[in-house]
Design an enzyme around this catalytic site. Structure first.
Site, PDB file in Angstrom:
ATOM      1  N   ARG A 119       0.825  -1.207   0.000  1.00  0.00           N
ATOM      2  CA  ARG A 119       0.000   0.000   0.000  1.00  0.00           C
ATOM      3  C   ARG A 119       0.864   1.263   0.000  1.00  0.00           C
ATOM      4  NH1 ARG A 119      -2.943  -3.642   3.500  1.00  0.00           N
ATOM      5  NH2 ARG A 119      -1.846  -2.813   5.333  1.00  0.00           N
ATOM      6  N   CYS A 178       1.168  20.808  -9.302  1.00  0.00           N
ATOM      7  CA  CYS A 178      -0.297  20.724  -9.325  1.00  0.00           C
ATOM      8  C   CYS A 178      -0.728  19.270  -9.190  1.00  0.00           C
ATOM      9  CB  CYS A 178      -0.849  21.334 -10.608  1.00  0.00           C
ATOM     10  SG  CYS A 178      -0.576  23.112 -10.728  1.00  0.00           S
TER      11      CYS A 178
END
EC number: 2.1.1.45
Length: 264
Positions: A126, A146
Site C-alpha cells: 500500500r 499541481c
C-alpha cells in the site's frame, strides 16, 4: 469522455467564485473524482483536439529527471515557457522530485525506479507512491506541483493508478494530465508485465478560469466521439529508455482545437 464534460457542468452548476494566485478568478469545486478503464480506450478528450505530441514529450522529460526546458523547446513544446527563467530552468520541479528526491544525508531517491521495483516484488504493498510535493523545496520551484502525488495498485494481474491533483485548470490542463498519467500507467504496466486496470483522477481545487467560460460553453455544445487507441510499439529494457516514436495514437477523431489563454 462524457465524464470530463460532466465535471465542467458540475463546476458551472455547483461551483463557487474565487480569487486565485494569478488574479484571473475562477469558478471552483473542492473534491471530485473520475475513473477511466484503460482497457476500453485511451482517455484523450475528443470534444477538442489535444496535442498528444506535447503530452508525450513532457512525460519523457519528467522521466529523464530534467528540469530545464531545452529538451521541450528542441521538440517544439512550449507549455512550460511562461515559468522558466532566462536560462530555461524551473528549479526542482516534477522531474527532480520523481528521479532524485534529496535526503538529509545528501543522497537522492529515484522514486520511479523504486516504485517499479516495489510493484514487481511487493505488488500488494500500500506504499506504491510517488510524490512531487517536497515541502522543503517548494520555494525553489518555478511552480508548485499541481499533480502532487500518485499511487499504484495491483489486483487480478492488472495495474491501476490514482493521481491526486491539488489544483486543476479543467479547461486547459486536465486533458493533458489525464492523458499523461494514463500513458505513464501503460508504460509501468508494460515494464511490470501487468495488464491495464483503471486510471483514477482525484482533484482538490478543481476550477474553470473566468476567461475560459466561452470556450467551456463551446466544448459543452459538442458530442464526445469514440476514444482513440494508444499502442506502445516496443518494450525497452527500462522505463527510462522509451522514445517518442515508441507510441502510436490511432483512431483519434476530435472536434477542432479551442484556443484559450494560460493563467500564469
Amino acid at each position: 469522455m462524457q465524464q470530463y464534460l460532466d465535471l465542467m457542468k458540475h463546476i458551472l452548476a455547483e461551483g463557487v467564485d474565487k480569487s486565485d494566485r494569478t488574479g484571473t478568478g475562477t469558478r471552483s469545486v473542492f473534491g471530485y473524482q473520475m475513473r477511466f478503464d484503460l482497457s476500453k480506450g485511451f482517455p484523450l478528450v475528443t470534444t477538442k483536439k489535444c496535442h498528444m505530441r506535447s503530452i508525450i514529450h513532457e512525460l519523457l522529460w519528467f522521466l529523464k529527471g530534467d528540469t530545464n526546458i531545452a529538451y521541450l523547446r528542441d521538440n517544439k513544446v512550449s507549455i512550460w515557457d511562461e515559468w522558466a527563467d532566462e536560462n530555461g530552468d524551473l528549479g526542482p520541479v516534477y522531474g527532480a522530485q520523481w528521479r532524485s528526491w534529496p535526503t538529509q544525508s545528501g543522497e537522492a531517491i529515484d522514486q520511479i525506479s523504486q516504485v517499479i521495483a516495489q510493484i514487481k516484488s511487493q505488488p500488494d504493498s500500500r506504499r506504491l507512491i510517488v510524490s512531487a510535493w517536497n515541502v522543503g523545496e517548494l520555494d525553489k520551484m518555478a511552480l508548485a506541483p499541481c499533480h502532487a502525488f500518485f499511487q499504484f495498485y495491483v489486483a487480478d494481474g492488472k495495474l491501476s493508478c490514482q493521481l491526486y491533483q491539488r489544483s486543476c485548470d479543467v479547461f486547459l490542463g486536465l486533458p493533458f494530465n489525464i492523458a499523461s498519467y494514463a500513458l505513464l500507467t501503460m508504460m509501468v504496466a508494460q515494464q511490470c508485465d501487468l495488464a491495464l486496470g483503471d486510471f483514477v483522477w482525484t482533484g482538490g481545487d478543481t476550477h474553470l478560469y473566468s476567461n475560459h467560460m466561452e470556450q467551456t460553453a463551446l466544448q459543452l455544445s459538442r458530442e464526445p466521439r469514440p476514444l482513440p487507441t494508444m499502442t506502445i510499439l516496443r518494450k525497452p529494457a527500462s522505463i527510462f529508455d522509451y522514445q517518442f516514436d515508441d507510441f502510436a495514437l490511432s483512431n483519434y477523431d476530435p472536434h477542432p482545437h479551442i484556443k484559450a489563454p494560460v493563467a500564469v
